[in-house]
Design a protein around this motif. Sequence first.
Motif, PDB file in Angstrom:
ATOM      1  N   MET A   1     -45.317 111.016  53.736  1.00  0.00           N
ATOM      2  CA  MET A   1     -46.174 110.016  53.156  1.00  0.00           C
ATOM      3  C   MET A   1     -46.003 108.681  53.879  1.00  0.00           C
ATOM      4  N   ALA A   2     -44.765 108.297  54.146  1.00  0.00           N
ATOM      5  CA  ALA A   2     -44.511 107.034  54.844  1.00  0.00           C
ATOM      6  C   ALA A   2     -45.159 107.051  56.228  1.00  0.00           C
ATOM      7  N   TYR A   3     -45.021 108.169  56.922  1.00  0.00           N
ATOM      8  CA  TYR A   3     -45.591 108.274  58.263  1.00  0.00           C
ATOM      9  C   TYR A   3     -47.117 108.240  58.214  1.00  0.00           C
ATOM     10  N   SER A   4     -47.713 108.922  57.239  1.00  0.00           N
ATOM     11  CA  SER A   4     -49.179 108.927  57.151  1.00  0.00           C
ATOM     12  C   SER A   4     -49.707 107.529  56.821  1.00  0.00           C
ATOM     13  N   LEU A  11     -49.881 100.147  56.256  1.00  0.00           N
ATOM     14  CA  LEU A  11     -48.650  99.352  56.179  1.00  0.00           C
ATOM     15  C   LEU A  11     -48.734  98.021  56.935  1.00  0.00           C
ATOM     16  N   LYS A  12     -49.849  97.746  57.552  1.00  0.00           N
ATOM     17  CA  LYS A  12     -49.959  96.525  58.365  1.00  0.00           C
ATOM     18  C   LYS A  12     -49.663  95.260  57.567  1.00  0.00           C
ATOM     19  N   SER A  13     -50.290  95.107  56.409  1.00  0.00           N
ATOM     20  CA  SER A  13     -50.068  93.898  55.600  1.00  0.00           C
ATOM     21  C   SER A  13     -48.622  93.804  55.144  1.00  0.00           C
ATOM     22  N   HIS A  14     -48.066  94.924  54.721  1.00  0.00           N
ATOM     23  CA  HIS A  14     -46.675  94.947  54.273  1.00  0.00           C
ATOM     24  C   HIS A  14     -45.753  94.467  55.392  1.00  0.00           C
ATOM     25  N   PHE A  15     -45.883  95.031  56.588  1.00  0.00           N
ATOM     26  CA  PHE A  15     -45.025  94.637  57.708  1.00  0.00           C
ATOM     27  C   PHE A  15     -45.296  93.205  58.139  1.00  0.00           C
ATOM     28  N   TYR A  16     -46.558  92.805  58.136  1.00  0.00           N
ATOM     29  CA  TYR A  16     -46.908  91.440  58.535  1.00  0.00           C
ATOM     30  C   TYR A  16     -46.255  90.419  57.603  1.00  0.00           C
ATOM     31  N   ASN A  17     -46.257  90.714  56.296  1.00  0.00           N
ATOM     32  CA  ASN A  17     -45.679  89.794  55.308  1.00  0.00           C
ATOM     33  C   ASN A  17     -44.161  89.876  55.248  1.00  0.00           C
ATOM     34  N   MET A  18     -43.613  90.993  55.659  1.00  0.00           N
ATOM     35  CA  MET A  18     -42.176  91.227  55.525  1.00  0.00           C
ATOM     36  C   MET A  18     -41.361  90.601  56.653  1.00  0.00           C
ATOM     37  N   VAL A  19     -41.898  90.629  57.875  1.00  0.00           N
ATOM     38  CA  VAL A  19     -41.107  90.247  59.043  1.00  0.00           C
ATOM     39  C   VAL A  19     -41.882  89.274  59.919  1.00  0.00           C
ATOM     40  N   PRO A  20     -41.237  88.175  60.305  1.00  0.00           N
ATOM     41  CA  PRO A  20     -41.891  87.334  61.317  1.00  0.00           C
ATOM     42  C   PRO A  20     -41.761  88.032  62.677  1.00  0.00           C
ATOM     43  N   PHE A  32     -39.360 103.609  53.684  1.00  0.00           N
ATOM     44  CA  PHE A  32     -39.105 105.004  53.335  1.00  0.00           C
ATOM     45  C   PHE A  32     -38.167 105.091  52.123  1.00  0.00           C
ATOM     46  N   CYS A  33     -37.113 104.293  52.124  1.00  0.00           N
ATOM     47  CA  CYS A  33     -36.181 104.262  50.988  1.00  0.00           C
ATOM     48  C   CYS A  33     -36.883 103.775  49.727  1.00  0.00           C
ATOM     49  N   TYR A  34     -37.753 102.791  49.878  1.00  0.00           N
ATOM     50  CA  TYR A  34     -38.539 102.305  48.744  1.00  0.00           C
ATOM     51  C   TYR A  34     -39.362 103.445  48.151  1.00  0.00           C
ATOM     52  N   LEU A  35     -40.042 104.213  49.012  1.00  0.00           N
ATOM     53  CA  LEU A  35     -40.855 105.330  48.533  1.00  0.00           C
ATOM     54  C   LEU A  35     -40.021 106.361  47.784  1.00  0.00           C
ATOM     55  N   LEU A  36     -38.876 106.717  48.325  1.00  0.00           N
ATOM     56  CA  LEU A  36     -38.016 107.698  47.655  1.00  0.00           C
ATOM     57  C   LEU A  36     -37.585 107.208  46.278  1.00  0.00           C
ATOM     58  N   TYR A  37     -37.134 105.992  46.209  1.00  0.00           N
ATOM     59  CA  TYR A  37     -36.659 105.421  44.960  1.00  0.00           C
ATOM     60  C   TYR A  37     -37.791 105.350  43.931  1.00  0.00           C
ATOM     61  N   GLU A  38     -38.935 104.853  44.354  1.00  0.00           N
ATOM     62  CA  GLU A  38     -40.065 104.695  43.438  1.00  0.00           C
ATOM     63  C   GLU A  38     -40.649 106.042  43.021  1.00  0.00           C
ATOM     64  N   LYS A  60     -51.011 111.619  43.217  1.00  0.00           N
ATOM     65  CA  LYS A  60     -51.197 110.503  42.283  1.00  0.00           C
ATOM     66  C   LYS A  60     -50.334 109.312  42.699  1.00  0.00           C
ATOM     67  N   PHE A  61     -49.088 109.578  43.075  1.00  0.00           N
ATOM     68  CA  PHE A  61     -48.192 108.523  43.539  1.00  0.00           C
ATOM     69  C   PHE A  61     -48.706 107.910  44.843  1.00  0.00           C
ATOM     70  N   HIS A  62     -49.169 108.757  45.753  1.00  0.00           N
ATOM     71  CA  HIS A  62     -49.707 108.292  47.034  1.00  0.00           C
ATOM     72  C   HIS A  62     -50.885 107.343  46.799  1.00  0.00           C
ATOM     73  N   ASP A  63     -51.752 107.690  45.881  1.00  0.00           N
ATOM     74  CA  ASP A  63     -52.896 106.824  45.562  1.00  0.00           C
ATOM     75  C   ASP A  63     -52.433 105.476  45.005  1.00  0.00           C
ATOM     76  N   GLN A  64     -51.390 105.496  44.170  1.00  0.00           N
ATOM     77  CA  GLN A  64     -50.861 104.242  43.626  1.00  0.00           C
ATOM     78  C   GLN A  64     -50.294 103.352  44.735  1.00  0.00           C
ATOM     79  N   ILE A  65     -49.576 103.953  45.669  1.00  0.00           N
ATOM     80  CA  ILE A  65     -49.000 103.188  46.783  1.00  0.00           C
ATOM     81  C   ILE A  65     -50.110 102.628  47.670  1.00  0.00           C
ATOM     82  N   LYS A  66     -51.131 103.434  47.963  1.00  0.00           N
ATOM     83  CA  LYS A  66     -52.252 102.944  48.765  1.00  0.00           C
ATOM     84  C   LYS A  66     -52.945 101.781  48.070  1.00  0.00           C
TER      85      LYS A  66
END
Length: 78
Positions: A1-4, A11-20, A32-38, A60-66
Amino acid sequence: MAYSLLKSGALKSHFYNMVPGFPEIKCFHQFFCYLLYEFDKFWFNEEPESIMHFNQYREKFHDQIKHLLSNPEIILTL
């Protein structure tokens, strides 16, 4: 799921906001760890009848993450 999600560009917005600057592999590992935990929390909250329903709940989880990742301000962290 993380790779897809990475391949689709979700994941562009997430990475853009997470790291300069440019994200590193560490950022992907953290996601990936976030996905496993959630997903673990999600699975137990949903209380499925059996493991045979795994694909249904995974989708269902994949749709929520998207949906979360569609927010341009998003940062998903533990």
